[in-house]
Design a protein around this motif. Structure first.
Motif, mmCIF file in Angstrom:
data_model
loop_
_atom_site.group_PDB
_atom_site.id
_atom_site.type_symbol
_atom_site.label_atom_id
_atom_site.label_comp_id
_atom_site.label_asym_id
_atom_site.label_seq_id
_atom_site.Cartn_x
_atom_site.Cartn_y
_atom_site.Cartn_z
ATOM 1 N N ILE A 12 0.810 -1.215 0.000
ATOM 2 C CA ILE A 12 0.000 0.000 0.000
ATOM 3 C C ILE A 12 0.846 1.268 0.000
ATOM 4 N N GLU A 13 2.143 1.128 0.300
ATOM 5 C CA GLU A 13 2.963 2.332 0.408
ATOM 6 C C GLU A 13 4.436 1.968 0.325
ATOM 7 N N ALA A 14 5.226 2.842 -0.263
ATOM 8 C CA ALA A 14 6.687 2.701 -0.291
ATOM 9 C C ALA A 14 7.296 4.056 0.016
ATOM 10 N N ASN A 15 8.165 4.106 1.018
ATOM 11 C CA ASN A 15 8.764 5.366 1.456
ATOM 12 C C ASN A 15 10.261 5.195 1.598
ATOM 13 N N LEU A 16 11.004 6.260 1.331
ATOM 14 C CA LEU A 16 12.453 6.251 1.485
ATOM 15 C C LEU A 16 12.821 7.192 2.620
ATOM 16 N N LEU A 17 13.413 6.634 3.674
ATOM 17 C CA LEU A 17 13.715 7.390 4.879
ATOM 18 C C LEU A 17 15.214 7.588 5.026
ATOM 19 N N ASP A 18 15.607 8.752 5.505
ATOM 20 C CA ASP A 18 17.013 9.004 5.790
ATOM 21 C C ASP A 18 17.437 8.234 7.028
ATOM 22 N N GLY A 19 18.700 7.830 7.077
ATOM 23 C CA GLY A 19 19.216 7.073 8.203
ATOM 24 C C GLY A 19 20.210 7.866 9.019
ATOM 25 N N LYS A 20 20.932 7.157 9.852
ATOM 26 C CA LYS A 20 21.964 7.774 10.668
ATOM 27 C C LYS A 20 23.190 8.069 9.811
ATOM 28 N N PRO A 21 24.024 9.007 10.249
ATOM 29 C CA PRO A 21 25.274 9.261 9.513
ATOM 30 C C PRO A 21 26.069 7.969 9.339
ATOM 31 N N ARG A 22 26.592 7.759 8.143
ATOM 32 C CA ARG A 22 27.363 6.575 7.762
ATOM 33 C C ARG A 22 26.516 5.309 7.649
ATOM 34 N N GLY A 23 25.227 5.420 7.900
ATOM 35 C CA GLY A 23 24.350 4.268 7.773
ATOM 36 C C GLY A 23 23.529 4.326 6.501
ATOM 37 N N PRO A 24 22.676 3.329 6.278
ATOM 38 C CA PRO A 24 21.869 3.293 5.060
ATOM 39 C C PRO A 24 20.615 4.161 5.181
ATOM 40 N N ARG A 25 20.067 4.528 4.034
ATOM 41 C CA ARG A 25 18.695 4.988 3.982
ATOM 42 C C ARG A 25 17.820 3.741 4.002
ATOM 43 N N THR A 26 16.566 3.915 4.395
ATOM 44 C CA THR A 26 15.672 2.769 4.518
ATOM 45 C C THR A 26 14.504 2.896 3.559
ATOM 46 N N LEU A 27 14.333 1.888 2.717
ATOM 47 C CA LEU A 27 13.159 1.793 1.883
ATOM 48 C C LEU A 27 12.127 0.982 2.644
ATOM 49 N N GLU A 28 11.047 1.632 3.074
ATOM 50 C CA GLU A 28 9.994 0.949 3.801
ATOM 51 C C GLU A 28 8.887 0.524 2.842
ATOM 52 N N LEU A 29 8.583 -0.756 2.868
ATOM 53 C CA LEU A 29 7.494 -1.324 2.083
ATOM 54 C C LEU A 29 6.388 -1.719 3.045
ATOM 55 N N VAL A 30 5.208 -1.130 2.885
ATOM 56 C CA VAL A 30 4.119 -1.323 3.843
ATOM 57 C C VAL A 30 3.050 -2.208 3.208
ATOM 58 N N LEU A 31 2.747 -3.325 3.883
ATOM 59 C CA LEU A 31 1.736 -4.272 3.431
ATOM 60 C C LEU A 31 0.471 -4.130 4.272
#
Length: 275
Positions: free
Chosen positions: A255-274
């Motif tokens: 139902i939704e896909a969002n790209l979130l910023d992460g911590k410094p030196r860490g990954p961004r997070t692609l959230e897939l919502v079911l």
């Protein structure tokens, strides 16, 4: 794009009579010496009493552990055919059309306690070994592989987008750099489920959903080259049924896909919502 996958726990052996492993033909031959070392250590442990316990698996898998003692002579098949777990089935990695198969060979890396990393077309035997295991004269495998994988993969990832579908055990073996000359755009994939307005992290069905995303990234016409491209690809799947739950028969739809910023030196997070 680099697409990082965990191995499947279960593996399908190659047909009898298939040619055996050729270590020098695997992707990133710079890792051959370390692969030799792990192969030898695994064969030694697997031949000893208590081998299943040493490798952290149940006694019911004793036959698979025994197979570890003769991996150099065992029949080998493409990694895309040997790894046959939920994620790989959802991605359809073994049956990609020609264009997508070429993209997969160039971009997909499966992390492995035995091989370090392999590409889908690399021919390997079925084996049983987790990255979380420690072997005599090798030590904990994630620690053993980390310096070699850092040297090889930092250069490969520089300036690219890295889509990470691995579990934490395999992330420990290599973390993409997000700063400096070798910086990459690192995107981890997280799956959530929404129920009655509340969202919780999914574990049981997350592999399947990541597999669907991986297959889509490989098959779509335009290759993802940035994190925003990865988000766009995920949003193309919104409204699609990701899976049908066994038992209840209920469809789980993205139902939704969002790209979130992460911590410094860490990954961004692609959230897939079911839901």
């Amino acid at each position: 794009m680099m697409l990082l996958l965990p191995p499947s726990e279960g593996k399908t052996p190659a047909p009898d009579g298939a040619a055996p492993l050729d270590l020098n033909a695997l992707a990133h031959p710079e890792l051959t010496a370390r692969r030799e070392q792990v192969l030898s250590g695994l064969a030694k442990v697997s031949a000893q009493p208590g081998a299943t316990s040493a490798l952290g698996v149940s006694d019911g898998l004793a036959d698979e552990v025994a197979r570890n003692t003769a991996l150099r002579e065992a029949p080998a098949a493409r990694a895309a055919e040997v790894y046959t777990g939920v994620l790989y089935a959802a991605a359809g990695l073994a049956t990609l059309p020609d264009g997508a198969a070429r993209r997969a060979q160039e971009s997909v890396l499966t992390f492995s306690g035995l091989w370090g990393v392999v590409a889908p077309g690399d021919r390997i035997p079925a084996y049983r070994l987790s990255m979380g295991v420690g072997l005599p004269d090798v030590g904990r495998l994630a620690t053993f592989w980390k310096p070699a994988l850092t040297e090889v993969l930092d250069a490969r990832a520089a300036g690219d987008v890295v889509v990470d579908c691995r579990s934490a055990t395999y992330v420990a073996a290599w973390r993409p750099r997000t700063t400096g000359a070798a910086a990459a755009e690192w995107v981890e994939v997280r799956v959530l489920r929404e129920t009655d307005g509340k969202r919780t992290v999914v574990s049981h069905n997350a592999k399947h959903t990541r597999g669907v995303l991986a297959g889509h990234l490989l098959r779509r016409e335009a290759e993802a080259r940035t994190s925003e491209d990865v988000l766009k690809a995920a949003q193309e799947l919104v409204g699609s049924v990701m899976l049908t739950e066994i038992g209840s028969g209920k469809d789980q739809t993205l139902i939704e896909a969002n790209l979130l910023d992460g911590k410094p030196r860490g990954p961004r997070t692609l959230e897939l919502v079911l839901a």
